[in-house]
Motif scaffolding. Structure first.
Motif, PDB file in Angstrom:
ATOM      1  N   LYS A   1       0.823  -1.205   0.000  1.00 19.24           N
ATOM      2  CA  LYS A   1       0.000   0.000   0.000  1.00 19.24           C
ATOM      3  C   LYS A   1       0.864   1.264   0.000  1.00 19.24           C
ATOM      4  O   LYS A   1       0.377   2.344  -0.316  1.00 19.24           O
ATOM      5  CB  LYS A   1      -0.944  -0.002   1.198  1.00 19.24           C
ATOM      6  CG  LYS A   1      -1.978  -1.120   1.146  1.00 19.24           C
ATOM      7  CD  LYS A   1      -2.956  -1.037   2.310  1.00 19.24           C
ATOM      8  CE  LYS A   1      -4.009  -2.141   2.216  1.00 19.24           C
ATOM      9  NZ  LYS A   1      -4.985  -2.064   3.332  1.00 19.24           N
ATOM     10  N   SER A   2       2.132   1.099   0.376  1.00 22.18           N
ATOM     11  CA  SER A   2       3.061   2.228   0.363  1.00 22.18           C
ATOM     12  C   SER A   2       3.639   2.388  -1.042  1.00 22.18           C
ATOM     13  O   SER A   2       4.124   1.421  -1.637  1.00 22.18           O
ATOM     14  CB  SER A   2       4.182   1.997   1.381  1.00 22.18           C
ATOM     15  OG  SER A   2       5.240   2.907   1.182  1.00 22.18           O
ATOM     16  N   LEU A   3       3.643   3.619  -1.556  1.00 22.33           N
ATOM     17  CA  LEU A   3       4.155   3.861  -2.898  1.00 22.33           C
ATOM     18  C   LEU A   3       5.651   3.590  -2.977  1.00 22.33           C
ATOM     19  O   LEU A   3       6.133   3.023  -3.976  1.00 22.33           O
ATOM     20  CB  LEU A   3       3.853   5.305  -3.306  1.00 22.33           C
ATOM     21  CG  LEU A   3       4.355   5.730  -4.693  1.00 22.33           C
ATOM     22  CD1 LEU A   3       3.759   4.836  -5.770  1.00 22.33           C
ATOM     23  CD2 LEU A   3       4.023   7.200  -4.959  1.00 22.33           C
ATOM     24  N   ALA A   4       6.401   3.967  -1.937  1.00 22.81           N
ATOM     25  CA  ALA A   4       7.849   3.759  -1.945  1.00 22.81           C
ATOM     26  C   ALA A   4       8.189   2.265  -1.998  1.00 22.81           C
ATOM     27  O   ALA A   4       9.058   1.829  -2.768  1.00 22.81           O
ATOM     28  CB  ALA A   4       8.480   4.400  -0.715  1.00 22.81           C
ATOM     29  N   LYS A   5       7.507   1.476  -1.189  1.00 22.88           N
ATOM     30  CA  LYS A   5       7.760   0.031  -1.193  1.00 22.88           C
ATOM     31  C   LYS A   5       7.301  -0.591  -2.512  1.00 22.88           C
ATOM     32  O   LYS A   5       7.939  -1.518  -3.026  1.00 22.88           O
ATOM     33  CB  LYS A   5       7.034  -0.631  -0.021  1.00 22.88           C
ATOM     34  CG  LYS A   5       7.606  -0.254   1.335  1.00 22.88           C
ATOM     35  CD  LYS A   5       6.849  -0.974   2.452  1.00 22.88           C
ATOM     36  CE  LYS A   5       7.440  -0.630   3.813  1.00 22.88           C
ATOM     37  NZ  LYS A   5       6.700  -1.303   4.915  1.00 22.88           N
ATOM     38  N   ALA A   6       6.189  -0.077  -3.056  1.00 20.02           N
ATOM     39  CA  ALA A   6       5.699  -0.602  -4.328  1.00 20.02           C
ATOM     40  C   ALA A   6       6.686  -0.323  -5.446  1.00 20.02           C
ATOM     41  O   ALA A   6       6.868  -1.149  -6.354  1.00 20.02           O
ATOM     42  CB  ALA A   6       4.341   0.016  -4.654  1.00 20.02           C
ATOM     43  N   ARG A   7       7.373   0.849  -5.401  1.00 21.67           N
ATOM     44  CA  ARG A   7       8.400   1.157  -6.400  1.00 21.67           C
ATOM     45  C   ARG A   7       9.517   0.120  -6.372  1.00 21.67           C
ATOM     46  O   ARG A   7       9.976  -0.362  -7.407  1.00 21.67           O
ATOM     47  CB  ARG A   7       8.988   2.542  -6.140  1.00 21.67           C
ATOM     48  CG  ARG A   7       8.093   3.710  -6.501  1.00 21.67           C
ATOM     49  CD  ARG A   7       8.774   5.012  -6.112  1.00 21.67           C
ATOM     50  NE  ARG A   7       7.921   6.171  -6.320  1.00 21.67           N
ATOM     51  CZ  ARG A   7       7.892   6.880  -7.435  1.00 21.67           C
ATOM     52  NH1 ARG A   7       8.659   6.530  -8.462  1.00 21.67           N
ATOM     53  NH2 ARG A   7       7.081   7.925  -7.557  1.00 21.67           N
ATOM     54  N   ASP A   8       9.956  -0.237  -5.148  1.00 17.44           N
ATOM     55  CA  ASP A   8      11.045  -1.219  -5.014  1.00 17.44           C
ATOM     56  C   ASP A   8      10.626  -2.583  -5.559  1.00 17.44           C
ATOM     57  O   ASP A   8      11.388  -3.246  -6.267  1.00 17.44           O
ATOM     58  CB  ASP A   8      11.450  -1.347  -3.541  1.00 17.44           C
ATOM     59  CG  ASP A   8      12.064  -0.064  -3.005  1.00 17.44           C
ATOM     60  OD1 ASP A   8      12.573   0.729  -3.833  1.00 17.44           O
ATOM     61  OD2 ASP A   8      12.041   0.132  -1.775  1.00 17.44           O
ATOM     62  N   VAL A   9       9.409  -3.011  -5.239  1.00 19.32           N
ATOM     63  CA  VAL A   9       8.921  -4.310  -5.713  1.00 19.32           C
ATOM     64  C   VAL A   9       8.808  -4.302  -7.232  1.00 19.32           C
ATOM     65  O   VAL A   9       9.213  -5.265  -7.917  1.00 19.32           O
ATOM     66  CB  VAL A   9       7.555  -4.639  -5.070  1.00 19.32           C
ATOM     67  CG1 VAL A   9       6.966  -5.901  -5.705  1.00 19.32           C
ATOM     68  CG2 VAL A   9       7.693  -4.823  -3.580  1.00 19.32           C
ATOM     69  N   ALA A  10       8.264  -3.213  -7.792  1.00 25.18           N
ATOM     70  CA  ALA A  10       8.098  -3.125  -9.243  1.00 25.18           C
ATOM     71  C   ALA A  10       9.439  -3.105  -9.955  1.00 25.18           C
ATOM     72  O   ALA A  10       9.606  -3.711 -11.025  1.00 25.18           O
ATOM     73  CB  ALA A  10       7.290  -1.876  -9.597  1.00 25.18           C
ATOM     74  N   THR A  11      10.420  -2.414  -9.371  1.00 26.75           N
ATOM     75  CA  THR A  11      11.763  -2.357  -9.977  1.00 26.75           C
ATOM     76  C   THR A  11      12.395  -3.746 -10.005  1.00 26.75           C
ATOM     77  O   THR A  11      12.949  -4.175 -11.034  1.00 26.75           O
ATOM     78  CB  THR A  11      12.652  -1.380  -9.195  1.00 26.75           C
ATOM     79  OG1 THR A  11      12.058  -0.080  -9.210  1.00 26.75           O
ATOM     80  CG2 THR A  11      14.046  -1.308  -9.810  1.00 26.75           C
TER      81      THR A  11
END
Length: 419
Positions: free
Chosen positions: A40-50
């Protein structure tokens, strides 16, 4: 929809509702790839997507990135086909069971996988995943300790998985089906099905007769009488509970048996095996006559002043269920569980019928035919544990000692060379 683009516009991050989880997507090898970051966190989602995108490009570089239909796409096709083609042949509850297993367990695990990537090893990893306690399990929040699913539950999930993969093969999306059998499964122990011994059956019908004569409430007198006749009818016909549930009065006829000269019932059965026929024991005639001659409520049948009338030929023999009353009587008489701890149900009356017929020396093939099952099933689940099925005249065979000595002398004389 909230959208963010990262990695030079190569990956798109989006979520459909405020506070929801982020999903990512990219376009690679003429195909759109999607994945839930579960964050739900955008910062953590960026890391997962990367990390996800880097893994995709690395697999593409080494030729390990496979394209094709995902499990989620094939599962939708399977659900649509299965429901349409089995309508009228499978119960809606059975069809819904496959849908529930896909939605609750298979989709979260295999959803993004290409069907060609679902191998025997992937199926085994799924079994291990289901049998392992989740990392996020909190016993205090759940209010109970974690319990692994039953072996039969996982088996049913693998069966559903196999059916989805077969649908993929039919459409040309999968070349070969993987071996989904459990590599460590030993042959399961054959145990007899819960039944009532003759003494226990006598105890049961005496209890239902007493309950019919003196019900706990006069409002339940009709149901108690129906239950008593249900027990006798089931134990003297061997019908399945679902077959009895659909039985109408026009499906039953009282006839005289040519062999015994006694009255029996000839029943036209409609159940999971289609249309079949059954010839009852004489003990089923009187319960049927009581059912036929007993007035029953008309309409919803509620209220003290409910109208009563005799049943019509198209009426069902047992329009109501008596599960709670039946279980109460079993519990009160300590008959709910057999000596192996297996719970007895209405199906146990069918099992008792088969065992009673075997104990009486009936032909096993005729029993199978009358019960619309196979000889193999009866031998496996019924005949194996009945002591009377063992013929001592064929086991306890002994040669007399004197007879053996005379036989030996005779053989010696025949083999003695002539002078």
């Amino acid at each position: 929809m909230e959208i963010h683009r990262i990695l030079g516009n190569k990956v798109r991050l989006y979520r459909r509702a405020d506070g929801g989880t982020w999903h990512c997507s990219t376009y690679l090898k003429s195909k759109e790839w999607r994945k839930s970051t579960k964050e739900k966190s955008l910062a953590k989602a960026r890391d997962v997507a990367t990390d996800w995108y880097m893994d995709l490009t690395a697999r593409d570089h080494f030729g390990a990135l496979k394209t094709g239909k995902t499990f989620a796409e094939v599962a939708k096709v399977f659900e649509k086909e299965y429901e349409a083609t089995t309508r009228g042949h499978r119960s809606p509850k059975w069809v819904q069971g496959h849908k529930d297993r896909i939605r609750l367990h298979l989709m979260p695990y295999f959803g993004d996988k290409i069907v060609s990537e679902i191998t025997s090893g992937a199926a085994q990893e799924y079994r291990v995943h289901r049998m392992s306690e989740p990392d996020d399990w909190n016993e205090e929040e759940e209010g109970r300790p974690w319990k692994p699913p039953a072996r039969n539950t996982i088996h049913n999930e693998i069966v559903t998985l196999s059916m989805v993969l077969k649908a993929a093969q039919r459409h040309g999306w999968l070349e070969n089906l993987p071996d989904l059998s459990d590599p460590y499964r030993r042959r399961s122990k054959v145990e007899h099905r819960p039944w009532f011994t003759p003494n226990e059956y006598k105890q049961l019908y005496q209890a239902t007769r007493k309950n019919a004569a003196n019900p706990k409430s006069t409002a339940f007198k009709w149901h108690a009488e129906q239950l008593h006749d249900y027990v006798l009818f089931m134990a003297n016909t061997g019908l399945r509970p679902d077959e009895v549930k659909h039985l109408e009065f026009r499906d039953v006829e009282i006839v005289t048996d040519d062999w015994s000269g006694k009255k029996i019932l000839e029943i036209e059965v409609r159940g999971k095996r289609g249309v079949g026929y059954c010839k009852s024991m004489p003990g089923a005639v009187r319960p049927f006559e009581r059912l036929r001659d007993r007035e029953r409520p008309i309409g919803d049948g509620k209220g003290k002043d409910a109208a009563m009338a005799l049943p019509e030929p198209t009426d069902k023999l047992f329009p109501n269920e008596f599960k709670k009353m039946f279980n109460r009587i079993l519990t009160e008489n300590k008959l709910k569980f057999d000596r192996n701890g297996k719970a007895r149900t209405a199906y146990s009356l069918r099992h008792s019928y088969i065992c009673f017929r075997l104990l009486e020396g009936a032909d096993i093939y005729q029993i199978a035919k009358n019960c619309r099952t196979s000889v193999e099933m009866i031998e496996k689940h019924y005949a194996a544990h009945l002591k009377d099925m063992i013929d001592t005249s064929l086991i306890n065979v002994r040669k007399e000692k004197r007879q053996l000595q005379e036989q030996t002398k005779q053989e010696e004389a025949e083999n003695r060379p002539e002078a």
